[in-house]
Design a protein around this motif. Sequence first.
Motif, PDB file in Angstrom:
ATOM      1  N   PRO A 331       0.811  -1.227   0.000  1.00 51.25           N
ATOM      2  CA  PRO A 331       0.000   0.000   0.000  1.00 51.25           C
ATOM      3  C   PRO A 331       0.841   1.273   0.000  1.00 51.25           C
ATOM      4  O   PRO A 331       0.529   2.236  -0.720  1.00 51.25           O
ATOM      5  CB  PRO A 331      -0.825  -0.129   1.287  1.00 51.25           C
ATOM      6  N   HIS A 332       1.907   1.287   0.786  1.00 55.34           N
ATOM      7  CA  HIS A 332       2.767   2.469   0.864  1.00 55.34           C
ATOM      8  C   HIS A 332       3.486   2.722  -0.461  1.00 55.34           C
ATOM      9  O   HIS A 332       3.560   3.869  -0.932  1.00 55.34           O
ATOM     10  CB  HIS A 332       3.775   2.281   1.991  1.00 55.34           C
ATOM     11  N   LEU A 333       3.992   1.667  -1.069  1.00 53.29           N
ATOM     12  CA  LEU A 333       4.705   1.845  -2.333  1.00 53.29           C
ATOM     13  C   LEU A 333       3.745   2.246  -3.450  1.00 53.29           C
ATOM     14  O   LEU A 333       4.122   3.008  -4.354  1.00 53.29           O
ATOM     15  CB  LEU A 333       5.470   0.568  -2.692  1.00 53.29           C
ATOM     16  N   LEU A 334       2.518   1.758  -3.402  1.00 57.49           N
ATOM     17  CA  LEU A 334       1.519   2.220  -4.372  1.00 57.49           C
ATOM     18  C   LEU A 334       1.302   3.730  -4.267  1.00 57.49           C
ATOM     19  O   LEU A 334       1.093   4.410  -5.279  1.00 57.49           O
ATOM     20  CB  LEU A 334       0.193   1.492  -4.158  1.00 57.49           C
ATOM     21  N   GLU A 335       1.345   4.263  -3.056  1.00 52.08           N
ATOM     22  CA  GLU A 335       1.199   5.712  -2.885  1.00 52.08           C
ATOM     23  C   GLU A 335       2.318   6.450  -3.613  1.00 52.08           C
ATOM     24  O   GLU A 335       2.073   7.475  -4.273  1.00 52.08           O
ATOM     25  CB  GLU A 335       1.211   6.069  -1.396  1.00 52.08           C
ATOM     26  N   HIS A 336       3.546   5.956  -3.478  1.00 53.79           N
ATOM     27  CA  HIS A 336       4.667   6.590  -4.188  1.00 53.79           C
ATOM     28  C   HIS A 336       4.464   6.528  -5.695  1.00 53.79           C
ATOM     29  O   HIS A 336       4.735   7.499  -6.413  1.00 53.79           O
ATOM     30  CB  HIS A 336       5.978   5.883  -3.820  1.00 53.79           C
ATOM     31  N   VAL A 337       4.007   5.376  -6.190  1.00 57.44           N
ATOM     32  CA  VAL A 337       3.795   5.218  -7.633  1.00 57.44           C
ATOM     33  C   VAL A 337       2.699   6.153  -8.116  1.00 57.44           C
ATOM     34  O   VAL A 337       2.856   6.868  -9.124  1.00 57.44           O
ATOM     35  CB  VAL A 337       3.442   3.748  -7.960  1.00 57.44           C
ATOM     36  N   ARG A 338       1.581   6.199  -7.426  1.00 53.87           N
ATOM     37  CA  ARG A 338       0.445   7.013  -7.863  1.00 53.87           C
ATOM     38  C   ARG A 338       0.743   8.504  -7.761  1.00 53.87           C
ATOM     39  O   ARG A 338       0.175   9.310  -8.518  1.00 53.87           O
ATOM     40  CB  ARG A 338      -0.795   6.659  -7.048  1.00 53.87           C
ATOM     41  N   ALA A 339       1.651   8.864  -6.861  1.00 51.91           N
ATOM     42  CA  ALA A 339       2.043  10.267  -6.737  1.00 51.91           C
ATOM     43  C   ALA A 339       3.095  10.662  -7.774  1.00 51.91           C
ATOM     44  O   ALA A 339       3.465  11.843  -7.857  1.00 51.91           O
ATOM     45  CB  ALA A 339       2.567  10.539  -5.330  1.00 51.91           C
ATOM     46  N   GLY A 340       3.577   9.696  -8.541  1.00 50.71           N
ATOM     47  CA  GLY A 340       4.555   9.998  -9.583  1.00 50.71           C
ATOM     48  C   GLY A 340       5.976  10.170  -9.082  1.00 50.71           C
ATOM     49  O   GLY A 340       6.840  10.641  -9.813  1.00 50.71           O
ATOM     50  N   ARG A 341       6.241   9.740  -7.832  1.00 48.26           N
ATOM     51  CA  ARG A 341       7.594   9.882  -7.296  1.00 48.26           C
ATOM     52  C   ARG A 341       8.558   8.881  -7.918  1.00 48.26           C
ATOM     53  O   ARG A 341       9.773   9.091  -7.900  1.00 48.26           O
ATOM     54  CB  ARG A 341       7.581   9.707  -5.773  1.00 48.26           C
ATOM     55  N   ILE A 342       8.022   7.771  -8.406  1.00 54.29           N
ATOM     56  CA  ILE A 342       8.843   6.750  -9.046  1.00 54.29           C
ATOM     57  C   ILE A 342       7.985   6.003 -10.058  1.00 54.29           C
ATOM     58  O   ILE A 342       6.774   5.830  -9.867  1.00 54.29           O
ATOM     59  CB  ILE A 342       9.421   5.752  -8.005  1.00 54.29           C
ATOM     60  N   HIS A 343       8.602   5.610 -11.141  1.00 55.09           N
ATOM     61  CA  HIS A 343       7.956   4.774 -12.150  1.00 55.09           C
ATOM     62  C   HIS A 343       8.713   3.454 -12.190  1.00 55.09           C
ATOM     63  O   HIS A 343       9.712   3.307 -12.896  1.00 55.09           O
ATOM     64  CB  HIS A 343       7.982   5.460 -13.515  1.00 55.09           C
ATOM     65  N   PRO A 344       8.265   2.465 -11.420  1.00 59.55           N
ATOM     66  CA  PRO A 344       8.997   1.192 -11.317  1.00 59.55           C
ATOM     67  C   PRO A 344       9.205   0.498 -12.662  1.00 59.55           C
ATOM     68  O   PRO A 344      10.176  -0.250 -12.825  1.00 59.55           O
ATOM     69  CB  PRO A 344       8.113   0.351 -10.385  1.00 59.55           C
ATOM     70  N   SER A 345       8.328   0.737 -13.618  1.00 64.73           N
ATOM     71  CA  SER A 345       8.456   0.098 -14.931  1.00 64.73           C
ATOM     72  C   SER A 345       9.755   0.471 -15.634  1.00 64.73           C
ATOM     73  O   SER A 345      10.160  -0.197 -16.597  1.00 64.73           O
ATOM     74  CB  SER A 345       7.273   0.483 -15.823  1.00 64.73           C
ATOM     75  N   HIS A 346      10.435   1.502 -15.151  1.00 63.59           N
ATOM     76  CA  HIS A 346      11.682   1.937 -15.778  1.00 63.59           C
ATOM     77  C   HIS A 346      12.745   0.842 -15.778  1.00 63.59           C
ATOM     78  O   HIS A 346      13.643   0.845 -16.616  1.00 63.59           O
ATOM     79  CB  HIS A 346      12.210   3.185 -15.061  1.00 63.59           C
ATOM     80  N   VAL A 347      12.634  -0.109 -14.837  1.00 66.11           N
ATOM     81  CA  VAL A 347      13.659  -1.170 -14.772  1.00 66.11           C
ATOM     82  C   VAL A 347      13.511  -2.191 -15.894  1.00 66.11           C
ATOM     83  O   VAL A 347      14.440  -2.953 -16.160  1.00 66.11           O
ATOM     84  CB  VAL A 347      13.646  -1.927 -13.424  1.00 66.11           C
ATOM     85  N   PHE A 348      12.358  -2.208 -16.562  1.00 71.77           N
ATOM     86  CA  PHE A 348      12.136  -3.209 -17.608  1.00 71.77           C
ATOM     87  C   PHE A 348      12.742  -2.728 -18.927  1.00 71.77           C
ATOM     88  O   PHE A 348      12.111  -2.008 -19.698  1.00 71.77           O
ATOM     89  CB  PHE A 348      10.649  -3.506 -17.775  1.00 71.77           C
ATOM     90  N   THR A 349      13.962  -3.148 -19.157  1.00 69.57           N
ATOM     91  CA  THR A 349      14.631  -2.791 -20.408  1.00 69.57           C
ATOM     92  C   THR A 349      14.193  -3.677 -21.556  1.00 69.57           C
ATOM     93  O   THR A 349      14.391  -3.329 -22.720  1.00 69.57           O
ATOM     94  CB  THR A 349      16.153  -2.919 -20.240  1.00 69.57           C
ATOM     95  N   HIS A 350      13.585  -4.829 -21.249  1.00 65.63           N
ATOM     96  CA  HIS A 350      13.157  -5.777 -22.276  1.00 65.63           C
ATOM     97  C   HIS A 350      11.763  -6.298 -21.945  1.00 65.63           C
ATOM     98  O   HIS A 350      11.457  -6.595 -20.785  1.00 65.63           O
ATOM     99  CB  HIS A 350      14.132  -6.950 -22.382  1.00 65.63           C
ATOM    100  N   ARG A 351      10.927  -6.404 -22.994  1.00 67.84           N
ATOM    101  CA  ARG A 351       9.572  -6.931 -22.860  1.00 67.84           C
ATOM    102  C   ARG A 351       9.374  -7.965 -23.965  1.00 67.84           C
ATOM    103  O   ARG A 351       9.553  -7.649 -25.146  1.00 67.84           O
ATOM    104  CB  ARG A 351       8.537  -5.806 -22.971  1.00 67.84           C
ATOM    105  N   VAL A 352       9.008  -9.174 -23.566  1.00 67.40           N
ATOM    106  CA  VAL A 352       8.907 -10.266 -24.534  1.00 67.40           C
ATOM    107  C   VAL A 352       7.630 -11.066 -24.295  1.00 67.40           C
ATOM    108  O   VAL A 352       7.133 -11.119 -23.171  1.00 67.40           O
ATOM    109  CB  VAL A 352      10.124 -11.222 -24.451  1.00 67.40           C
ATOM    110  N   PRO A 353       7.082 -11.709 -25.341  1.00 62.70           N
ATOM    111  CA  PRO A 353       5.981 -12.649 -25.124  1.00 62.70           C
ATOM    112  C   PRO A 353       6.502 -13.932 -24.490  1.00 62.70           C
ATOM    113  O   PRO A 353       7.715 -14.205 -24.504  1.00 62.70           O
ATOM    114  CB  PRO A 353       5.450 -12.897 -26.541  1.00 62.70           C
ATOM    115  N   LEU A 354       5.593 -14.734 -23.966  1.00 58.82           N
ATOM    116  CA  LEU A 354       5.987 -15.946 -23.246  1.00 58.82           C
ATOM    117  C   LEU A 354       6.858 -16.862 -24.088  1.00 58.82           C
ATOM    118  O   LEU A 354       7.820 -17.447 -23.579  1.00 58.82           O
ATOM    119  CB  LEU A 354       4.736 -16.696 -22.773  1.00 58.82           C
ATOM    120  N   ASP A 355       6.557 -17.010 -25.369  1.00 60.62           N
ATOM    121  CA  ASP A 355       7.323 -17.930 -26.208  1.00 60.62           C
ATOM    122  C   ASP A 355       8.799 -17.542 -26.320  1.00 60.62           C
ATOM    123  O   ASP A 355       9.634 -18.386 -26.637  1.00 60.62           O
ATOM    124  CB  ASP A 355       6.705 -18.017 -27.610  1.00 60.62           C
ATOM    125  N   GLN A 356       9.116 -16.272 -26.055  1.00 62.02           N
ATOM    126  CA  GLN A 356      10.507 -15.831 -26.123  1.00 62.02           C
ATOM    127  C   GLN A 356      11.193 -15.823 -24.757  1.00 62.02           C
ATOM    128  O   GLN A 356      12.354 -15.418 -24.643  1.00 62.02           O
ATOM    129  CB  GLN A 356      10.578 -14.438 -26.751  1.00 62.02           C
TER     130      GLN A 356
END
Length: 383
Positions: A331-356
Amino acid sequence: MRALTYDGPYRVKVRNKPEPKIEHPQDGIVRVTSAAICGSDLHLLHGLIPDTRIGSTFGHEFVGVVEELGPNARGVQKGDRVMLPFQIFCGGCYFCSRGLTGCCDSTNPATDVAAGIYGYSHTMGGYEGGQAEYVRVPFIGVDAEKIPDDVEDLDALPLTDAFSTGYQAAEMCNLQGGETVLVLGCGPVGLFAMWSAWAMGAGRVIAVDHLDYRLEFARNWLGVETLNFRDMDLVTVVKGMTEGRGADATIDAVGCEAAGSPVHRALGIYMKLEAGSPQAINFAIHATRKGGTISLIGAYGPPASGVDIGTYMNKAQTMRTGQANVKRYMPHLLEHVRAGRIHPSHVFTHRVPLDQAPHAYHMFARKRDGCIKVAVTLNGTLH
């Protein structure tokens, strides 16, 4: 359904498996929309975790949609978007009632060491993981956290493990403000530990790794100082940066696959005489000041040897450890995300479908193509 399966050390493959079913009145079935490959999954891939069985499905970081509920499941409804802590916990035992969900007494009959974990061998309960189209979720009404409509999948996904783990790592340093914090490892947990250390008032954050692209990522995203331990005597340099004392607190965000010691790597990976390398722990002991704190959040599996326990004792240091109690922080970390203090998705340098995913595992393990973390998309959608 399609699911990533373990075929033996260094081998994973996507195969057809039976869809999971409700086995307990408090179970739920979740249709997975996004999953992640964690550095801890590599310990399984490399054969470092006991009782990892052929045909099992990995994956303890995932989000999705509730598809089915057992008759006694409360707190969520069909159609809810949810994220699941990587541990499975009952919510009512001695430890859960004290917020120590990572120590749940009810979900891992194989051992009294820790709670059950999705997709993490029979040593951790033998549960199937979330790198699959569907997953069975025990105690779903207790464990699941609803994802707000204004939070995207990939901003919620790291809260299931990496972000919460990094946050607890910083919290265990007991920062009062102005301290120098040394973080060993610039993977996702280390990165989130750095952000959290700043958020908790650290005066200085120094990041350590041996891969220049990961050090650059940490500098650019989080404004930390960086050191490549391949280029220096790390302990000497850290002491030189801290008036000869060492860091006030050090976070080991590496765990049992720490680089830097060929002997320990051989003992762990090839000879199976220890669960990987204690190199990061020993760096932490020697680079932390007397009376300082070591926060050990990297994953280790017993047994381990070669830890410089004598130096640790004589330096009067405090070591705090443990699987992150993820539910406590969501709940606390969601508050940080919703307030725009951090965008955790930034760590995802690669996005692939399951087959890959099998290819992505090996890319991630070999630290190729600037890979920090991989998101796996499933069921054809990415919210």
